[in-house]
Design a protein around this motif. Structure first.
Motif, PDB file in Angstrom:
ATOM      1  N   TRP A  32     -47.095  43.094  48.730  1.00 31.12           N
ATOM      2  CA  TRP A  32     -47.064  41.923  49.613  1.00 31.12           C
ATOM      3  C   TRP A  32     -46.957  40.602  48.859  1.00 31.12           C
ATOM      4  CZ3 TRP A  32     -45.994  42.176  54.564  1.00 31.12           C
ATOM      5  CH2 TRP A  32     -46.176  43.409  55.204  1.00 31.12           C
ATOM      6  N   PHE A  33     -47.019  40.649  47.522  1.00 33.55           N
ATOM      7  CA  PHE A  33     -46.864  39.409  46.755  1.00 33.55           C
ATOM      8  C   PHE A  33     -45.419  39.225  46.290  1.00 33.55           C
ATOM      9  CE2 PHE A  33     -51.345  40.036  46.823  1.00 33.55           C
ATOM     10  CZ  PHE A  33     -51.912  38.772  46.716  1.00 33.55           C
ATOM     11  N   GLY A  34     -44.572  40.187  46.616  1.00 37.57           N
ATOM     12  CA  GLY A  34     -43.203  40.178  46.113  1.00 37.57           C
ATOM     13  C   GLY A  34     -42.300  39.112  46.698  1.00 37.57           C
ATOM     14  N   ASP A  35     -42.759  38.440  47.758  1.00 40.66           N
ATOM     15  CA  ASP A  35     -41.917  37.367  48.304  1.00 40.66           C
ATOM     16  C   ASP A  35     -42.054  36.080  47.492  1.00 40.66           C
ATOM     17  OD1 ASP A  35     -44.544  37.097  49.109  1.00 40.66           O
ATOM     18  OD2 ASP A  35     -44.035  36.059  50.967  1.00 40.66           O
ATOM     19  N   LYS A  36     -43.163  35.944  46.772  1.00 41.84           N
ATOM     20  CA  LYS A  36     -43.397  34.688  46.036  1.00 41.84           C
ATOM     21  C   LYS A  36     -43.492  34.879  44.520  1.00 41.84           C
ATOM     22  CE  LYS A  36     -45.941  32.343  49.734  1.00 41.84           C
ATOM     23  NZ  LYS A  36     -45.971  33.389  50.752  1.00 41.84           N
ATOM     24  N   PHE A  37     -43.738  36.122  44.094  1.00 36.46           N
ATOM     25  CA  PHE A  37     -43.995  36.346  42.666  1.00 36.46           C
ATOM     26  C   PHE A  37     -43.140  37.486  42.112  1.00 36.46           C
ATOM     27  CE2 PHE A  37     -47.899  34.588  44.436  1.00 36.46           C
ATOM     28  CZ  PHE A  37     -48.291  33.651  43.482  1.00 36.46           C
ATOM     29  N   HIS A  38     -42.809  37.376  40.838  1.00 33.84           N
ATOM     30  CA  HIS A  38     -42.360  38.557  40.096  1.00 33.84           C
ATOM     31  C   HIS A  38     -43.613  39.353  39.808  1.00 33.84           C
ATOM     32  CE1 HIS A  38     -38.267  37.159  39.465  1.00 33.84           C
ATOM     33  NE2 HIS A  38     -38.767  35.967  39.194  1.00 33.84           N
ATOM     34  N   VAL A  39     -43.611  40.609  40.197  1.00 34.31           N
ATOM     35  CA  VAL A  39     -44.816  41.433  40.068  1.00 34.31           C
ATOM     36  C   VAL A  39     -44.616  42.446  38.946  1.00 34.31           C
ATOM     37  CG1 VAL A  39     -46.349  43.056  41.231  1.00 34.31           C
ATOM     38  CG2 VAL A  39     -45.287  41.198  42.536  1.00 34.31           C
ATOM     39  N   ASN A  40     -45.584  42.497  38.061  1.00 34.79           N
ATOM     40  CA  ASN A  40     -45.536  43.508  37.005  1.00 34.79           C
ATOM     41  C   ASN A  40     -46.877  44.242  36.955  1.00 34.79           C
ATOM     42  OD1 ASN A  40     -46.049  44.223  33.894  1.00 34.79           O
ATOM     43  ND2 ASN A  40     -43.868  44.334  34.370  1.00 34.79           N
ATOM     44  N   VAL A  41     -46.804  45.554  36.944  1.00 35.56           N
ATOM     45  CA  VAL A  41     -48.039  46.342  36.837  1.00 35.56           C
ATOM     46  C   VAL A  41     -47.923  47.248  35.619  1.00 35.56           C
ATOM     47  CG1 VAL A  41     -49.543  48.022  37.973  1.00 35.56           C
ATOM     48  CG2 VAL A  41     -48.298  46.346  39.359  1.00 35.56           C
ATOM     49  N   GLN A  42     -48.932  47.185  34.759  1.00 35.95           N
ATOM     50  CA  GLN A  42     -48.931  48.051  33.576  1.00 35.95           C
ATOM     51  C   GLN A  42     -50.278  48.740  33.450  1.00 35.95           C
ATOM     52  OE1 GLN A  42     -47.808  45.247  30.445  1.00 35.95           O
ATOM     53  NE2 GLN A  42     -45.840  46.324  30.303  1.00 35.95           N
ATOM     54  N   GLN A  43     -50.272  49.873  32.776  1.00 36.91           N
ATOM     55  CA  GLN A  43     -51.530  50.572  32.546  1.00 36.91           C
ATOM     56  C   GLN A  43     -51.983  50.350  31.118  1.00 36.91           C
ATOM     57  OE1 GLN A  43     -51.200  54.648  33.887  1.00 36.91           O
ATOM     58  NE2 GLN A  43     -53.245  54.526  34.796  1.00 36.91           N
ATOM     59  N   SER A  45     -55.302  51.418  28.747  1.00 33.23           N
ATOM     60  CA  SER A  45     -56.599  52.125  28.601  1.00 33.23           C
ATOM     61  C   SER A  45     -57.181  52.554  29.936  1.00 33.23           C
ATOM     62  CB  SER A  45     -57.615  51.230  27.878  1.00 33.23           C
ATOM     63  OG  SER A  45     -57.071  50.629  26.756  1.00 33.23           O
ATOM     64  N   GLY A  46     -56.337  53.065  30.801  1.00 31.39           N
ATOM     65  CA  GLY A  46     -56.816  53.565  32.094  1.00 31.39           C
ATOM     66  C   GLY A  46     -56.958  52.504  33.156  1.00 31.39           C
ATOM     67  N   ASP A  47     -56.836  51.242  32.781  1.00 29.04           N
ATOM     68  CA  ASP A  47     -56.897  50.175  33.784  1.00 29.04           C
ATOM     69  C   ASP A  47     -55.479  49.715  34.137  1.00 29.04           C
ATOM     70  OD1 ASP A  47     -59.595  50.347  33.656  1.00 29.04           O
ATOM     71  OD2 ASP A  47     -59.861  48.566  32.394  1.00 29.04           O
ATOM     72  N   TYR A  48     -55.367  49.033  35.278  1.00 32.26           N
ATOM     73  CA  TYR A  48     -54.082  48.440  35.665  1.00 32.26           C
ATOM     74  C   TYR A  48     -54.130  46.949  35.358  1.00 32.26           C
ATOM     75  CZ  TYR A  48     -53.720  52.760  38.329  1.00 32.26           C
ATOM     76  OH  TYR A  48     -53.693  54.081  38.683  1.00 32.26           O
ATOM     77  N   VAL A  49     -53.093  46.468  34.723  1.00 38.03           N
ATOM     78  CA  VAL A  49     -53.010  45.027  34.481  1.00 38.03           C
ATOM     79  C   VAL A  49     -51.862  44.486  35.347  1.00 38.03           C
ATOM     80  CG1 VAL A  49     -52.608  43.199  32.802  1.00 38.03           C
ATOM     81  CG2 VAL A  49     -53.889  45.245  32.145  1.00 38.03           C
ATOM     82  N   ILE A  50     -52.237  43.605  36.266  1.00 38.99           N
ATOM     83  CA  ILE A  50     -51.251  43.041  37.202  1.00 38.99           C
ATOM     84  C   ILE A  50     -50.889  41.638  36.723  1.00 38.99           C
ATOM     85  CG2 ILE A  50     -50.859  42.294  39.586  1.00 38.99           C
ATOM     86  CD1 ILE A  50     -53.045  44.302  40.428  1.00 38.99           C
TER      87      ILE A  50
END
Lengths: 124, 470
Positions: A32-43, A45-50
Motif C-alpha cells: 500500500w506504500f507503492g503509490d508514493k514510495f519506491h519499496v525495497n524489502v531485504q532480509q 539475519s532473519g529480519d526484514y529491512v524495509i
C-alpha cells in the motif's frame, strides 16, 4: 530497547523482526506504500529491512516522513493482526464457502429423531 | 471467526464478518479481540454484540455455520441466473455531439451505423439462451430512438420468442429524449417499455455537456420527461446523469434540478474512466479527489431534503447500503464480485460485435478490443459466455483473490472492475494503491458507515432507501 527504525538521507528505513512478523504481513503492508514510495524489502539475519524512498512525483517533503514512518509501523501491526485472524480462522472460512456452494453436500443432519405421527412422508 | 477490519477515523474502526454484517467499535478493539483481551463479564454488551453478530464464536466450529453458509450463498445469488442484462446498440447514429461520448456518429447513414435485422435476430437468439427466466433487453445508441423501427422489430420478435422460451422480458430504451414523440410513447405504453433518459443537471450544465444544433438539449429533455410521464406514468421514466469536469463544480445545483423535476432519486455516477488521462496515475487520483468532494457535497444536500421529511434517494449509495444493511444480493454490474461484466451484462454492438460491457465497446472505439467476446456472425452462446476471454475477465474480476482486496474489510460491499483497471492502468488485475476505483469505493463506503454511526437520523434515512419502494 531502542527502535532501529529511522529516517536517513530522505528515506524511511524500518527493521521488522522476522521471528514475529511473516513475509506475507510485510508484503501486504508495504504493497500500500507503492503509490508514493519506491519499496525495497531485504532480509538481514532473519529480519526484514524495509526501505521506502519517496517517488519524485509524490511531493512528499522531508517533514512528512515521520508521519509515513509512523503509518508504516502502525500498518505493520494491523496486517500482523489480520494475519493472525487469517491463520486462526482460515479453515472456518473455507468450510463456510464450501458449505455455501455445496448444495447441501456438507450439511449436517439436524440433531434428534424426526417423528412423523401423521404420516406426511409415508414412503420414508 | 473470519473477520476483517478497517480504520474509519482516529476514534473508530469497523469490523465486518464473512457475510457482510458490520459493527463500529472504538479504535483498538480489533487488536484486543485478536489478543483475546476482551472481558466477557466486564464488557458484556460488546461481547454480546460480537457473538450475536458472528464476529466471534464460543465454539471452534460455530453452531450456526449452516445459517452463515446460506447467507453467504444468498449474497452471491446474483450469479444463479447468470447474464440477465442484454444491451442492443440498435444504432450508433446520434443528433448530439457530446464531447465525452466516444462512440456516436452524426450521420444519416443508416446502412452503416444501424444494427442489421440479421444481427438483431442473432442477439435475441443468444438472449433467449440465457439460463435466467427473466431477462432485460435494453436499447442503446447513439440515440436509440433514431432507429425506432429497429426497436419495434426487436420487441415484436422478442415477445414471440419469450413465450416459446418461457421467459419474462423487461424492455428499456435509453434515450436523450430529443426525438421522442407520442407515437413512440404509445408503443412503449402498449409494450410496457421503460424510458431511461439523460439529465445532467440544470440547463447551464446539461447544454454544455450535451451539444446539439439549437443548443436546446435540456429543453428537449425536460419536454420529453414530461411527455413520457404523461403517457407512461411517473414511475416508468428515470434519468441518469453523466458526471463531467463541469458537473464537479455544481453538486448542489444538479441535486436541486433533479428534485425540482420531481425525481425521487438521483444517480451520482462516478466520472467515467474514459474521461481520465489513461495511465496518468497522479492526475487520475486528483480527479477522483475532486469527484469525492463533489459526491459528498451532493449527498449532504440530498440528506437535507430527507431530514426535512422528503424521500429523495442517491442510487450509488443505495447500492452500497443494500450490501451493508441487507442480506440480499445486489446485481449492479460495476460493484459485483465476480465482476458483472459477462456474468450480469453483455452488449451486442451495432455491427454484430459482442462485448463484456458498455465500457468495453467504448474501449473498442479507441481500437482496444481486449473485451470483445466475439461476434454474432461467428460465435455461439457457449463461445461468447464461457469462452477463454470471458473466463479471463471474470478471473481478474473476483475481488476475493485480488491483491489489496483479499484482506479488505469492504470486500463484500465493493466489487471488481477489470475493464476500468485495464483502461486506466493497463492491467485487468489492477494496482490498488493507485486505483481510482479503489480510491472511490473505499472512501464512499467509509463515509457512509461513518455517517450512519455519527447520526441515528441518517441511519434511519439510509434504511428507508434500501427498503423495497413499491
Amino acid at each position: 530497547m531502542t527502535s532501529k527504525n529511522r529516517i536517513q538521507n530522505g528515506e524511511i528505513i524500518a527493521s521488522v523482526d522476522g521471528s514475529l512478523y511473516s513475509s506475507q504481513t510485510v508484503f501486504k503492508c508495504t504493497y500500500w506504500f507503492g503509490d508514493k514510495f519506491h519499496v525495497n524489502v531485504q532480509q538481514e539475519s532473519g529480519d526484514y529491512v524495509i526501505t521506502l524512498r519517496p517517488m519524485p512525483n509524490a511531493n512528499i517533503s522531508e517533514g512528512e516522513l515521520p508521519y509515513y514512518l509512523q503509518k508504516l509501523e502502525r500498518d505493520l501491526v494491523d496486517f500482523h493482526l489480520r494475519d493472525i485472524v487469517n491463520n486462526e480462522t482460515g479453515s472456518i472460512r473455507e468450510l463456510l464457502v464450501a458449505k455455501a456452494f455445496s448444495n447441501g453436500e456438507y450439511d449436517e443432519a439436524p440433531p434428534g429423531e424426526i417423528s412423523d405421527p401423521v404420516g406426511f412422508a409415508p414412503l420414508v | 471467526m473470519p473477520i476483517r477490519f478497517h480504520r474509519l477515523n482516529d476514534q473508530k474502526e469497523v469490523l465486518v464478518n464473512e457475510v457482510g454484517d458490520h459493527l463500529v467499535v472504538p479504535s483498538g478493539t480489533f487488536a484486543r479481540l485478536v489478543q483475546k483481551e476482551l472481558d466477557k463479564e466486564g464488557e458484556a454488551d460488546l461481547y454480546g454484540d460480537l457473538v450475536a453478530g458472528h464476529f466471534i464464536a464460543e465454539s471452534p466450529i460455530p453452531t450456526l455455520i449452516d445459517v452463515l453458509a446460506t447467507r453467504y450463498r444468498t449474497k452471491k445469488s446474483f450469479l444463479d441466473n447468470f447474464t440477465t442484462l442484454h444491451l442492443f446498440v440498435v444504432s450508433l447514429r446520434c443528433e448530439h455531439t457530446c464531447h465525452y461520448c466516444q462512440v456516436s456518429r452524426v450521420t444519416q447513414d443508416k446502412g452503416k451505423f444501424d444494427m442489421s435485422r440479421a444481427h438483431i435476430d442473432k442477439g435475441i437468439d443468444i438472449m433467449m439462451q440465457s439460463p435466467s427466466p427473466h431477462v432485460t433487453m435494453e436499447f442503446q445508441g447513439g440515440e436509440a430512438l433514431l432507429a425506432f423501427d429497429n426497436i419495434v422489430y426487436a420487441v415484436d420478435r422478442t415477445k414471440e420468442l419469450a413465450l416459446l422460451h418461457n421467459k419474462t422480458v423487461t424492455y428499456v430504451i435509453c434515450t436523450n429524449l430529443a426525438v421522442i414523440n407520442e407515437e413512440m410513447l404509445n408503443y412503449c405504453k402498449e409494450n410496457n417499455i421503460l424510458i431511461s433518459s439523460s439529465l445532467d443537471g440544470p440547463a447551464s450544465v446539461h447544454n454544455e455537456n450535451r451539444k446539439r444544433p439549437g443548443k436546446n438539449s435540456y429543453e428537449l429533455a425536460i419536454r420529453g420527461i414530461e411527455l413520457s410521464r404523461k403517457i407512461l406514468g411517473k414511475s416508468r421514466v428515470s434519468a441518469l446523469m453523466t458526471t463531467t469536469n463541469l458537473s464537479l463544480e455544481h453538486p448542489i445545483e444538479i441535486v436541486e434540478e433533479y428534485y425540482r423535476q420531481g425525481f425521487w432519486n438521483i444517480f451520482l455516477r462516478p466520472i467515467s474512466p474514459y474521461g481520465f488521462a489513461v495511465k496518468n496515475e497522479a492526475k487520475n487520483k486528483y480527479e477522483m479527489d475532486k469527484f469525492l468532494s463533489f459526491y459528498k457535497k451532493a449527498l449532504n444536500r440530498i440528506l437535507e431534503y430527507n431530514l426535512q421529511g422528503e424521500f429523495f434517494r442517491e442510487d450509488y449509495a443505495t447500492i452500497i447500503l443494500r450490501k451493508i444493511l441487507t442480506p440480499f444480493p445486489v446485481g449492479y454490474v460495476d460493484l459485483n464480485s465476480p465482476t458483472g461484466a459477462v456474468t450480469n451484462v453483455v452488449v451486442f454492438n451495432y455491427d454484430g460485435a459482442v462485448f463484456a460491457s458498455d465500457e468495453s465497446r467504448m474501449l473498442a472505439e479507441m481500437k482496444d478490443f481486449t473485451f470483445q467476446l466475439g461476434h454474432l456472425d461467428t460465435d455461439s452462446y457457449e463461445d461468447l459466455m464461457y469462452g477463454e476471454k470471458a473466463r479471463k475477465i471474470v478471473a481478474a474480476g473476483t475481488n476475493e483473490s485480488l491483491p489489496g482486496c483479499s484482506d479488505c474489510a469492504y470486500q463484500l460491499y465493493c466489487g471488481a472492475d477489470p475493464i476500468h483497471h485495464h483502461a486506466t492502468q493497463g492491467d485487468m488485475i489492477g494496482y490498488r494503491p493507485t486505483s481510482t476505483f479503489c480510491q472511490r469505493n473505499m472512501e464512499i463506503i467509509r463515509y457512509l458507515i461513518e455517517l450512519m454511526d455519527s447520526d441515528k437520523k441518517i441511519k434511519s434515512i439510509f434504511e428507508s432507501w434500501v427498503k423495497p419502494q413499491f
